[in-house]
Design a protein around this motif. Structure first.
Motif, PDB file in Angstrom:
ATOM      1  N   ARG A  69      11.946 -54.891  21.549  1.00  0.00           N
ATOM      2  CA  ARG A  69      11.646 -55.982  22.335  1.00  0.00           C
ATOM      3  C   ARG A  69      12.748 -56.531  23.383  1.00  0.00           C
ATOM      4  O   ARG A  69      12.365 -56.883  24.511  1.00  0.00           O
ATOM      5  N   ALA A  70      13.934 -56.568  23.103  1.00  0.00           N
ATOM      6  CA  ALA A  70      15.153 -56.867  23.735  1.00  0.00           C
ATOM      7  C   ALA A  70      16.467 -56.007  23.075  1.00  0.00           C
ATOM      8  O   ALA A  70      16.251 -55.776  21.891  1.00  0.00           O
ATOM      9  N   ALA A  71      17.457 -56.467  23.653  1.00  0.00           N
ATOM     10  CA  ALA A  71      18.695 -55.573  23.167  1.00  0.00           C
ATOM     11  C   ALA A  71      18.811 -56.477  21.765  1.00  0.00           C
ATOM     12  O   ALA A  71      18.967 -57.569  21.798  1.00  0.00           O
ATOM     13  N   GLY A  72      19.051 -55.732  20.589  1.00  0.00           N
ATOM     14  CA  GLY A  72      19.275 -56.358  19.381  1.00  0.00           C
ATOM     15  C   GLY A  72      17.909 -56.964  18.624  1.00  0.00           C
ATOM     16  O   GLY A  72      18.347 -57.622  17.726  1.00  0.00           O
ATOM     17  N   LEU A  73      16.861 -56.993  19.409  1.00  0.00           N
ATOM     18  CA  LEU A  73      15.428 -57.595  18.826  1.00  0.00           C
ATOM     19  C   LEU A  73      14.556 -56.602  18.746  1.00  0.00           C
ATOM     20  O   LEU A  73      13.990 -56.029  19.783  1.00  0.00           O
ATOM     21  N   TYR A  74      14.134 -56.170  17.418  1.00  0.00           N
ATOM     22  CA  TYR A  74      13.176 -54.986  17.281  1.00  0.00           C
ATOM     23  C   TYR A  74      12.173 -55.696  16.110  1.00  0.00           C
ATOM     24  O   TYR A  74      12.390 -56.348  15.394  1.00  0.00           O
ATOM     25  N   HIS A  75      10.968 -55.018  16.155  1.00  0.00           N
ATOM     26  CA  HIS A  75       9.945 -55.399  15.539  1.00  0.00           C
ATOM     27  C   HIS A  75       8.924 -54.254  15.033  1.00  0.00           C
ATOM     28  O   HIS A  75       8.999 -53.073  15.530  1.00  0.00           O
ATOM     29  N   ASN A  76       8.111 -54.385  13.850  1.00  0.00           N
ATOM     30  CA  ASN A  76       7.393 -53.457  13.490  1.00  0.00           C
ATOM     31  C   ASN A  76       6.188 -53.954  13.834  1.00  0.00           C
ATOM     32  O   ASN A  76       5.465 -54.734  13.458  1.00  0.00           O
ATOM     33  N   THR A  77       5.470 -53.426  14.762  1.00  0.00           N
ATOM     34  CA  THR A  77       4.453 -54.008  15.556  1.00  0.00           C
ATOM     35  C   THR A  77       3.197 -52.959  15.736  1.00  0.00           C
ATOM     36  O   THR A  77       3.249 -51.721  15.823  1.00  0.00           O
ATOM     37  N   ALA A  78       1.973 -53.454  15.548  1.00  0.00           N
ATOM     38  CA  ALA A  78       0.857 -52.723  15.693  1.00  0.00           C
ATOM     39  C   ALA A  78       0.381 -53.235  16.868  1.00  0.00           C
ATOM     40  O   ALA A  78       0.143 -54.268  17.217  1.00  0.00           O
ATOM     41  N   VAL A  79      -0.202 -52.084  17.716  1.00  0.00           N
ATOM     42  CA  VAL A  79      -0.857 -52.330  19.004  1.00  0.00           C
ATOM     43  C   VAL A  79      -2.176 -51.684  19.071  1.00  0.00           C
ATOM     44  O   VAL A  79      -2.502 -50.824  18.476  1.00  0.00           O
ATOM     45  N   VAL A  80      -2.852 -52.759  19.963  1.00  0.00           N
ATOM     46  CA  VAL A  80      -4.498 -52.273  19.822  1.00  0.00           C
ATOM     47  C   VAL A  80      -4.721 -51.979  21.374  1.00  0.00           C
ATOM     48  O   VAL A  80      -4.337 -52.794  22.393  1.00  0.00           O
ATOM     49  N   PHE A  81      -5.423 -50.801  21.699  1.00  0.00           N
ATOM     50  CA  PHE A  81      -5.749 -50.517  22.941  1.00  0.00           C
ATOM     51  C   PHE A  81      -7.331 -50.173  23.050  1.00  0.00           C
ATOM     52  O   PHE A  81      -7.914 -49.811  21.975  1.00  0.00           O
ATOM     53  N   ASP A  82      -7.871 -50.700  23.784  1.00  0.00           N
ATOM     54  CA  ASP A  82      -9.231 -50.609  24.070  1.00  0.00           C
ATOM     55  C   ASP A  82      -9.836 -50.025  25.464  1.00  0.00           C
ATOM     56  O   ASP A  82     -10.020 -50.538  26.310  1.00  0.00           O
TER      57      ASP A  82
END
Length: 300
Positions: free
Chosen positions: A93-106
């Motif tokens: 997401r930014a330098a030093g900021l990370y997530h485990n992210t589910a992403v939805v595409f339609d």
């Protein structure tokens, strides 16, 4: 929402090589779409091995922005097949900021939303707090436990460790989620005996089916398969047990995978949730005036 909705869950192995893992994901998605699936769920962190078995700063190089190469490939696939596709990204997401992210595409709409994992484990073999920051809890910005609107319905997307928390499922349902979806990565310690392995897998299946019962909605769960070693040499690795499934709003199993790669394709009767909630009106009978202590860590 359509009365009948054909959904799919993709259960697969994954590798450190993103190209190999994503090729396997794409193969499964295409096979499911060819069988009529309009909503397809991939497992947690399907583009890589489950790297959280150990802590290594070099592994942050696997992370990508939401619109990075993995996101672009999934968006293109959803657009080509005209489906709603739920994928998983190790998000930078930014330098030093990370997530485990589910992403939805339609389909042609592209990315319509994302959910950043809220509950982050930190247990032997699952050192996720080293890598991931919890998602923000900000309802005004449509973050936290907020469903994602798509052309096939309102999706309550949660991720792996979230699956053990009834609060997360209930908050999604209270915000109008019509289905609960859980991309996950869970398996056995090879050193556990068969009895312990059985208890763990049964508990995992049972808790998620219970979320369907308690909220009167179908549940889709995607897990990975195969043995993945702990390359640090400290742990024994994880034998991912598969067991992906789709259940209905009374917790009834509609499809249940084994321990090998496969695609589950099920046609759901979405009108059944309304009928189920009429005979089991849990939302009506909740004592919201008496639940204040749920916001406390513990009642001493």
């Amino acid at each position: 929402m359509t009365h009948a909705l054909t959904v799919a869950v993709i259960q697969q192995s994954a590798w450190p090589d993103k190209a190999q893992s994503l090729a396997e994901s794409e193969k499964g998605v295409r096979a499911a779409a060819a069988r009529g699936a309009k909503l397809v769920l991939l497992q947690e962190l399907h583009a890589t091995h489950y790297f959280c078995q150990y802590e290594d700063p070099a592994l942050f190089e696997l992370a990508e922005p939401l619109d990075g190469p993995t996101g672009q490939r999934l968006a293109s696939l959803a657009r080509e097949l005209d489906i709603v596709l739920v994928g998983s990204i190790f998000e930078k997401r930014a330098a030093g900021l990370y997530h485990n992210t589910a992403v939805v595409f339609d389909g042609a709409r592209g990315r319509v939303g994302q959910y950043r994992k809220m509950h982050i484990p930190d247990d032997p073999g699952f050192y996720e707090k080293f890598y991931f920051t919890p998602g923000d809890a900000d309802e005004q910005r449509n973050e936290g436990f907020t469903p994602i609107d798509t052309s096939v319905g309102r999706l309550g997307v949660l991720v792996c460790w979230d699956q053990w928390y009834p609060e997360a499922a209930r908050l999604m349902a209270l915000a109008g989620a019509e289905l609960l979806l859980y991309p996950t990565a869970i398996g056995w310690d090879p050193q556990d005996d068969d009895a312990e392995k059985g208890r763990q897998k049964e508990a995992w299946t049972l808790i998620q089916r219970a979320h369907g019962v308690a909220n009167g909605v179908p549940v889709l769960v995607a897990n990975r398969v195969g043995f993945e070693a702990d390359h640090s040499g400290v742990g024994a690795g994880i034998d991912f047990w598969g067991g992906s499934f789709v259940c209905g709003p009374q917790g009834e199993l509609l499809a249940h995978a084994g321990t090998e790669a496969e695609q589950l394709v099920v046609t759901l009767d979405m009108a059944k949730s309304e009928h189920t909630r009429r005979i089991w009106p849990y939302l009506r009978d909740r004592r919201v005036d008496a639940y204040g202590d749920l916001t406390r860590r513990y009642r001493d």
